[in-house]
Design a protein around this motif. Structure first.
Motif, PDB file in Angstrom:
ATOM      1  N   ASP A   1      61.627  94.909 -52.214  1.00 50.39           N
ATOM      2  CA  ASP A   1      61.053  93.739 -51.551  1.00 50.39           C
ATOM      3  C   ASP A   1      59.534  93.785 -51.618  1.00 50.39           C
ATOM      4  O   ASP A   1      58.877  94.235 -50.705  1.00 50.39           O
ATOM      5  N   GLU A   2      58.981  93.303 -52.741  1.00 52.24           N
ATOM      6  CA  GLU A   2      57.543  93.328 -52.914  1.00 52.24           C
ATOM      7  C   GLU A   2      56.873  92.232 -52.099  1.00 52.24           C
ATOM      8  O   GLU A   2      55.739  92.372 -51.663  1.00 52.24           O
ATOM      9  N   GLU A   3      57.602  91.118 -51.910  1.00 52.27           N
ATOM     10  CA  GLU A   3      57.008  89.998 -51.186  1.00 52.27           C
ATOM     11  C   GLU A   3      56.662  90.371 -49.758  1.00 52.27           C
ATOM     12  O   GLU A   3      55.689  89.896 -49.192  1.00 52.27           O
ATOM     13  N   ALA A   4      57.465  91.268 -49.166  1.00 54.13           N
ATOM     14  CA  ALA A   4      57.251  91.645 -47.769  1.00 54.13           C
ATOM     15  C   ALA A   4      55.877  92.280 -47.569  1.00 54.13           C
ATOM     16  O   ALA A   4      55.319  92.238 -46.484  1.00 54.13           O
ATOM     17  N   LYS A   5      55.333  92.863 -48.642  1.00 54.05           N
ATOM     18  CA  LYS A   5      54.046  93.519 -48.514  1.00 54.05           C
ATOM     19  C   LYS A   5      52.915  92.517 -48.253  1.00 54.05           C
ATOM     20  O   LYS A   5      51.832  92.896 -47.839  1.00 54.05           O
ATOM     21  N   ASP A   6      53.177  91.233 -48.537  1.00 62.24           N
ATOM     22  CA  ASP A   6      52.138  90.228 -48.365  1.00 62.24           C
ATOM     23  C   ASP A   6      52.285  89.440 -47.080  1.00 62.24           C
ATOM     24  O   ASP A   6      51.549  88.509 -46.840  1.00 62.24           O
ATOM     25  N   ARG A   7      53.236  89.802 -46.238  1.00 61.91           N
ATOM     26  CA  ARG A   7      53.530  88.999 -45.055  1.00 61.91           C
ATOM     27  C   ARG A   7      52.584  89.286 -43.900  1.00 61.91           C
ATOM     28  O   ARG A   7      52.493  88.502 -42.973  1.00 61.91           O
ATOM     29  N   PHE A   8      51.939  90.388 -43.912  1.00 63.88           N
ATOM     30  CA  PHE A   8      51.034  90.734 -42.807  1.00 63.88           C
ATOM     31  C   PHE A   8      49.594  90.630 -43.274  1.00 63.88           C
ATOM     32  O   PHE A   8      49.287  90.700 -44.451  1.00 63.88           O
ATOM     33  N   SER A   9      48.730  90.484 -42.335  1.00 62.04           N
ATOM     34  CA  SER A   9      47.312  90.380 -42.667  1.00 62.04           C
ATOM     35  C   SER A   9      46.821  91.694 -43.251  1.00 62.04           C
ATOM     36  O   SER A   9      47.480  92.732 -43.149  1.00 62.04           O
ATOM     37  N   ILE A  10      45.630  91.647 -43.887  1.00 63.96           N
ATOM     38  CA  ILE A  10      45.053  92.854 -44.483  1.00 63.96           C
ATOM     39  C   ILE A  10      44.853  93.929 -43.413  1.00 63.96           C
ATOM     40  O   ILE A  10      45.049  95.119 -43.659  1.00 63.96           O
ATOM     41  N   PHE A  11      44.503  93.473 -42.220  1.00 60.20           N
ATOM     42  CA  PHE A  11      44.272  94.424 -41.117  1.00 60.20           C
ATOM     43  C   PHE A  11      45.533  95.226 -40.813  1.00 60.20           C
ATOM     44  O   PHE A  11      45.487  96.456 -40.704  1.00 60.20           O
ATOM     45  N   PHE A  12      46.671  94.532 -40.694  1.00 59.16           N
ATOM     46  CA  PHE A  12      47.919  95.216 -40.415  1.00 59.16           C
ATOM     47  C   PHE A  12      48.392  96.025 -41.621  1.00 59.16           C
ATOM     48  O   PHE A  12      49.028  97.060 -41.475  1.00 59.16           O
ATOM     49  N   GLU A  13      48.091  95.532 -42.829  1.00 53.72           N
ATOM     50  CA  GLU A  13      48.508  96.241 -44.038  1.00 53.72           C
ATOM     51  C   GLU A  13      47.881  97.631 -44.096  1.00 53.72           C
ATOM     52  O   GLU A  13      48.514  98.600 -44.474  1.00 53.72           O
ATOM     53  N   LYS A  14      46.614  97.727 -43.699  1.00 56.81           N
ATOM     54  CA  LYS A  14      45.916  99.010 -43.752  1.00 56.81           C
ATOM     55  C   LYS A  14      46.420  99.985 -42.702  1.00 56.81           C
ATOM     56  O   LYS A  14      46.349 101.195 -42.871  1.00 56.81           O
ATOM     57  N   LEU A  15      46.927  99.439 -41.580  1.00 62.58           N
ATOM     58  CA  LEU A  15      47.308 100.306 -40.460  1.00 62.58           C
ATOM     59  C   LEU A  15      48.827 100.391 -40.250  1.00 62.58           C
ATOM     60  O   LEU A  15      49.262 100.969 -39.269  1.00 62.58           O
ATOM     61  N   LYS A  16      49.603  99.793 -41.143  1.00 64.71           N
ATOM     62  CA  LYS A  16      51.047  99.715 -40.901  1.00 64.71           C
ATOM     63  C   LYS A  16      51.714 101.092 -40.929  1.00 64.71           C
ATOM     64  O   LYS A  16      52.820 101.238 -40.404  1.00 64.71           O
ATOM     65  N   ALA A  17      51.042 102.087 -41.537  1.00 61.67           N
ATOM     66  CA  ALA A  17      51.623 103.421 -41.563  1.00 61.67           C
ATOM     67  C   ALA A  17      51.480 104.123 -40.216  1.00 61.67           C
ATOM     68  O   ALA A  17      52.145 105.124 -39.957  1.00 61.67           O
ATOM     69  N   LYS A  18      50.649 103.580 -39.360  1.00 60.92           N
ATOM     70  CA  LYS A  18      50.400 104.202 -38.054  1.00 60.92           C
ATOM     71  C   LYS A  18      51.267 103.519 -36.994  1.00 60.92           C
ATOM     72  O   LYS A  18      50.899 102.467 -36.457  1.00 60.92           O
ATOM     73  N   LEU A  19      52.390 104.120 -36.695  1.00 60.96           N
ATOM     74  CA  LEU A  19      53.315 103.546 -35.719  1.00 60.96           C
ATOM     75  C   LEU A  19      52.670 103.440 -34.348  1.00 60.96           C
ATOM     76  O   LEU A  19      52.883 102.461 -33.621  1.00 60.96           O
ATOM     77  N   TRP A  20      51.866 104.425 -33.988  1.00 67.71           N
ATOM     78  CA  TRP A  20      51.228 104.421 -32.672  1.00 67.71           C
ATOM     79  C   TRP A  20      50.328 103.206 -32.497  1.00 67.71           C
ATOM     80  O   TRP A  20      50.239 102.627 -31.425  1.00 67.71           O
ATOM     81  N   PHE A  21      49.657 102.801 -33.607  1.00 69.13           N
ATOM     82  CA  PHE A  21      48.770 101.651 -33.527  1.00 69.13           C
ATOM     83  C   PHE A  21      49.562 100.362 -33.308  1.00 69.13           C
ATOM     84  O   PHE A  21      49.170  99.486 -32.527  1.00 69.13           O
ATOM     85  N   LEU A  22      50.697 100.243 -33.999  1.00 68.27           N
ATOM     86  CA  LEU A  22      51.554  99.068 -33.834  1.00 68.27           C
ATOM     87  C   LEU A  22      52.112  98.993 -32.421  1.00 68.27           C
ATOM     88  O   LEU A  22      52.206  97.908 -31.828  1.00 68.27           O
ATOM     89  N   LEU A  23      52.468 100.143 -31.861  1.00 65.28           N
ATOM     90  CA  LEU A  23      52.984 100.165 -30.492  1.00 65.28           C
ATOM     91  C   LEU A  23      51.906  99.738 -29.493  1.00 65.28           C
ATOM     92  O   LEU A  23      52.187  99.040 -28.509  1.00 65.28           O
ATOM     93  N   ILE A  24      50.665 100.142 -29.755  1.00 66.77           N
ATOM     94  CA  ILE A  24      49.556  99.725 -28.895  1.00 66.77           C
ATOM     95  C   ILE A  24      49.376  98.210 -28.969  1.00 66.77           C
ATOM     96  O   ILE A  24      49.193  97.536 -27.949  1.00 66.77           O
ATOM     97  N   LEU A  25      49.450  97.653 -30.189  1.00 66.60           N
ATOM     98  CA  LEU A  25      49.289  96.207 -30.343  1.00 66.60           C
ATOM     99  C   LEU A  25      50.411  95.441 -29.650  1.00 66.60           C
ATOM    100  O   LEU A  25      50.182  94.377 -29.068  1.00 66.60           O
TER     101      LEU A  25
END
Length: 311
Positions: A150-174
């Protein structure tokens, strides 16, 4: 606060679902649904325990469930078509219908909700969540296999979220920050609307069914519309179905455990809530299993008719 909070909440919840390989529908039915129902639980417990205004409590539950379906899904389906997930057709919609029927049945027995009734409702909610967890675990492997291509899914989030998506803790904070903004924003609306209604001499029942119900449903409204605009319809419909189940089994259930809730005066309103649930089920079970624009118009017409009768 409501708009930006919902934006962060939906994006982060969807990113967490993808990262943990949990279907978005499950996230919508649990994290998003229960999170956006936090105002209902808070308002209902506060009004019942501190002020004894149980009319606001039940009015909030019943009114929110009506608004969630005929107003929020009605508006959302005008923005885009809402496909009904297969799992929703098999499990979630039947549970929502069963919860609504149970609510009416328990209310009519003795015309109030006792502590035993509250325990029954909360127990059913726990069972439902357990079933969702089992389903989620079974679907994780298949979802992971789909993500590899699913390559299209990589474009669904903003650049900001794309850079930080590997950090689960950051997503939980958001998610937490987004939920805080949603809940606090709706709290401001509820307090102001209630003050206006009381100055106009409106009863607790009417306040609960209208001002409070609409105010505490603002998170669902903003979240569902935001999710729909982002193409995440599973979160949009999962949010509504999950919230309605949560409102009955948890909000009414937990409150009844602490304070007896009188059902007097809510027969017509609870019947309207059941009618809204049945309408949603019919639209979802029709061929195509999709809520289209005409379905949204039908829902909004029904809500307008209910409000005219109520007021």
């Amino acid at each position: 606060m409501l708009v930006k909070g919902a934006d962060w909440f939906v994006d982060s919840a969807a990113a967490i679902a993808k990262k943990l390989r949990v279907p978005e529908l499950v996230i919508g039915l649990t994290l998003v649904a229960f999170g956006t129902s936090a105002p209902e639980l808070s308002v209902s417990l506060t009004s019942a325990l501190k002020t004894g205004a149980v009319g606001i409590t039940l009015g909030n539950v019943v009114g929110s469930n009506i608004i969630n379906i005929v107003l929020i899904l009605g508006i959302t389906s005008l923005i885009c078509k809402i496909p009904c997930n297969k799992n929703s057709l098999i499990l979630d919609i039947p549970v929502m219908l069963f919860s609504t029927v149970l609510f009416i049945a328990l209310g009519k027995i003795g015309m109030s909700f006792s502590r035993a009734d509250g325990i029954i409702m909360v127990s059913i909610l726990v069972l439902y969540i357990a079933i969702l967890v089992v389903i989620s675990i079974k679907q994780r492997t298949n979802l992971f296999a789909e993500e590899e291509n699913d390559e299209e899914a990589k474009d669904r989030f903003s650049i900001f979220f794309e850079k930080l998506k590997a950090k689960l803790w950051f997503l939980l904070i958001l998610v937490a920050v987004g939920l805080f903004l949603i809940v606090y924003g709706s709290d401001l609306v509820v307090n102001s609307a209630t003050a206006i209604a009381k100055k106009c001499g409106v009863s607790d029942r009417i306040i609960g069914l209208t001002m409070i119900a609409f105010g505490t449903s603002l998170p669902e409204l903003v979240t569902s519309i935001t999710a729909a605009r982002k193409g995440k319809t599973d979160i949009a419909i999962g949010n509504i179905i999950g919230s309605n189940i949560f409102n009955i089994l948890c909000v009414a259930g937990v409150t009844a455990i602490f304070v007896p809730l009188s059902f007097t005066g809510f027969k017509t309103d609870s019947t309207a809530a059941l009618g809204a649930a049945i309408l949603l089920a019919l639209l979802c079970y029709l061929p195509g299993h999709t809520i289209k624009r005409w379905g949204g118009i039908l829902m909004l017409t029904g809500y307008a008719a209910y409000m005219i009768k109520l007021l």
